[in-house]
Design an enzyme around this catalytic site. Structure first.
Site, PDB file in Angstrom:
ATOM      1  N   GLY A  58       0.673  -1.227  -0.044  1.00  0.00           N
ATOM      2  CA  GLY A  58       0.044   0.050  -0.025  1.00  0.00           C
ATOM      3  C   GLY A  58       0.724   1.221  -0.184  1.00  0.00           C
ATOM      4  N   GLU A 114       3.756   4.122   6.228  1.00  0.00           N
ATOM      5  CA  GLU A 114       2.623   3.234   6.156  1.00  0.00           C
ATOM      6  C   GLU A 114       1.587   4.095   5.397  1.00  0.00           C
ATOM      7  OE1 GLU A 114       1.225   1.076   5.546  1.00  0.00           O
ATOM      8  OE2 GLU A 114       1.013  -0.567   7.312  1.00  0.00           O
ATOM      9  N   ASP A 118      -5.022   0.869  10.528  1.00  0.00           N
ATOM     10  CA  ASP A 118      -6.366   0.440  10.758  1.00  0.00           C
ATOM     11  C   ASP A 118      -6.257  -0.058  12.347  1.00  0.00           C
ATOM     12  OD1 ASP A 118      -9.139  -0.232  11.006  1.00  0.00           O
ATOM     13  OD2 ASP A 118      -8.623  -1.756   9.336  1.00  0.00           O
ATOM     14  N   VAL A 168     -11.418   2.571   2.602  1.00  0.00           N
ATOM     15  CA  VAL A 168     -10.942   3.235   1.438  1.00  0.00           C
ATOM     16  C   VAL A 168      -9.931   2.694   0.570  1.00  0.00           C
ATOM     17  CG1 VAL A 168     -11.220   5.537   2.940  1.00  0.00           C
ATOM     18  CG2 VAL A 168      -9.087   4.143   3.074  1.00  0.00           C
ATOM     19  N   ASP A 174      -5.677  -0.514  -1.963  1.00  0.00           N
ATOM     20  CA  ASP A 174      -6.521  -1.439  -2.818  1.00  0.00           C
ATOM     21  C   ASP A 174      -8.017  -2.018  -2.195  1.00  0.00           C
ATOM     22  OD1 ASP A 174      -4.931  -3.369  -1.265  1.00  0.00           O
ATOM     23  OD2 ASP A 174      -5.733  -4.868  -2.348  1.00  0.00           O
ATOM     24  N   ARG A 180      -5.314   0.874  -6.782  1.00  0.00           N
ATOM     25  CA  ARG A 180      -4.137   1.559  -6.070  1.00  0.00           C
ATOM     26  C   ARG A 180      -3.918   2.665  -7.296  1.00  0.00           C
ATOM     27  NH1 ARG A 180      -2.018  -1.952  -2.260  1.00  0.00           N
ATOM     28  NH2 ARG A 180      -2.181  -4.159  -2.886  1.00  0.00           N
TER      29      ARG A 180
HETATM   30  P1  IMP Z   1      -3.691  -2.887  10.572  1.00  0.00           P
HETATM   31  O1  IMP Z   1      -2.826  -3.787  10.679  1.00  0.00           O
HETATM   32  O2  IMP Z   1      -5.204  -3.299  10.890  1.00  0.00           O
HETATM   33  O3  IMP Z   1      -3.428  -1.563  11.097  1.00  0.00           O
HETATM   34  O4  IMP Z   1      -4.055  -2.534   9.140  1.00  0.00           O
HETATM   35  C1  IMP Z   1      -3.102  -1.937   8.082  1.00  0.00           C
HETATM   36  C2  IMP Z   1      -2.904  -2.481   6.904  1.00  0.00           C
HETATM   37  O5  IMP Z   1      -4.184  -2.954   6.303  1.00  0.00           O
HETATM   38  C3  IMP Z   1      -2.629  -1.203   5.902  1.00  0.00           C
HETATM   39  O6  IMP Z   1      -1.258  -1.179   5.782  1.00  0.00           O
HETATM   40  C4  IMP Z   1      -3.313  -1.557   4.574  1.00  0.00           C
HETATM   41  O7  IMP Z   1      -2.442  -2.218   3.659  1.00  0.00           O
HETATM   42  C5  IMP Z   1      -4.620  -2.227   5.108  1.00  0.00           C
HETATM   43  N1  IMP Z   1      -5.775  -1.541   5.275  1.00  0.00           N
HETATM   44  C6  IMP Z   1      -6.133  -1.198   6.453  1.00  0.00           C
HETATM   45  N2  IMP Z   1      -7.377  -0.412   6.152  1.00  0.00           N
HETATM   46  C7  IMP Z   1      -7.486  -0.263   4.995  1.00  0.00           C
HETATM   47  C8  IMP Z   1      -8.547   0.160   4.114  1.00  0.00           C
HETATM   48  O8  IMP Z   1      -9.473   0.934   4.321  1.00  0.00           O
HETATM   49  N3  IMP Z   1      -8.344   0.010   2.682  1.00  0.00           N
HETATM   50  C9  IMP Z   1      -7.371  -0.799   2.332  1.00  0.00           C
HETATM   51  N4  IMP Z   1      -6.441  -1.352   2.867  1.00  0.00           N
HETATM   52  C10 IMP Z   1      -6.605  -1.114   4.231  1.00  0.00           C
HETATM   53 MG    MG Z   2      -0.092  -0.968   4.204  1.00  0.00          MG
END
Ligand code: IMP
Ligand code: MG
Length: 192
Positions: A58, A114, A118, A168, A174, A180
């Site tokens: 991403g 990053e 999330d 998003v 993506d 992307r």
């Molecule tokens: P986390 O580990 O839950 O913080 O998620 C982080 C990763 O999940 C990010 O680096 C993104 O690659 C993917 N991600 C989280 N939220 C979204 C979103 O809304 N759209 C697309 N990818 C997401």
């Molecule tokens: Mg990411």
């Protein structure tokens, strides 16, 4: 071939299969904020020669704009590649390290870049990995932060936009590996 139909309904609406996305952060607003972040980071690292570590896939779009918003310092770039979302809109919670960095970051100033935070699981994982290598300093930059969702035990040093809990796409982010390449960020028109 797996056919994923996407339709541009109007300039600010996109449909991917059953899901409708609406423009949420426009290209000009993103570019302005990225330049601001670049300036701030540049000032904070003056006199240093940091290494920026992007988290694939991403972050590659954001990282490529961010480094070009920086002129006054020398910097290096490397990448980790993680997989957590699979092809879904909600994280699987399972993180796999698909690629590690090649650089030696011992005693280096490290900035993790990053696209979006999330749950915070990915950054916790990356932080642990990086600290094993004894960097001189470690900071975090994310373009987007889902503030209500993120559960972090440490501070994020640079945040582009704080956004609500929503899915998003675009500007590197993506859905099922698509979109992307959108210049703006679009959000899903529904609750997760
Ligand atoms: P986390 O580990 O839950 O913080 O998620 C982080 C990763 O999940 C990010 O680096 C993104 O690659 C993917 N991600 C989280 N939220 C979204 C979103 O809304 N759209 C697309 N990818 C997401
Ligand atoms: Mg990411």
């Amino acid at each position: 071939m797996d056919e994923k139909q996407s339709v541009h309904l109007s300039t600010n609406m996109i449909r991917i299969e059953q899901d409708e996305f609406r423009e949420f952060i426009g290209e000009a607003q993103i570019q302005k904020r990225v330049r601001e972040l670049g300036t701030e980071i540049e000032q904070d690292y003056l006199g240093s020669h940091p290494i920026f570590i992007g988290i694939l896939n991403g972050s590659f779009v954001f990282l490529s704009d961010l480094i070009r918003a920086i002129e006054a310092i020398d910097l290096e770039v490397d990448f980790y590649k993680l997989s957590s979302y699979g092809n879904e809109k909600i994280s699987s919670g399972q993180i796999r390290l698909l690629k590690s960095i090649d650089a030696n970051i011992e005693n280096r100033d490290v900035l993790v870049v990053e696209d979006i935070v999330d749950s915070g699981l990915s950054l916790h994982y990356i932080r642990k990995e990086i600290l094993k290598h004894n960097p001189k300093s470690l900071r975090f930059c994310t373009l987007l932060l889902k503030e209500e969702v993120a559960n972090l035990e440490f501070e994020l040093d640079y945040v582009g936009f704080r956004i609500p809990k929503q899915f998003v796409i675009g500007y590197g982010l993506d859905y099922k590996q698509l979109k992307r390449n959108l210049k703006s960020i679009y959000s899903l028109n529904q609750e997760l």
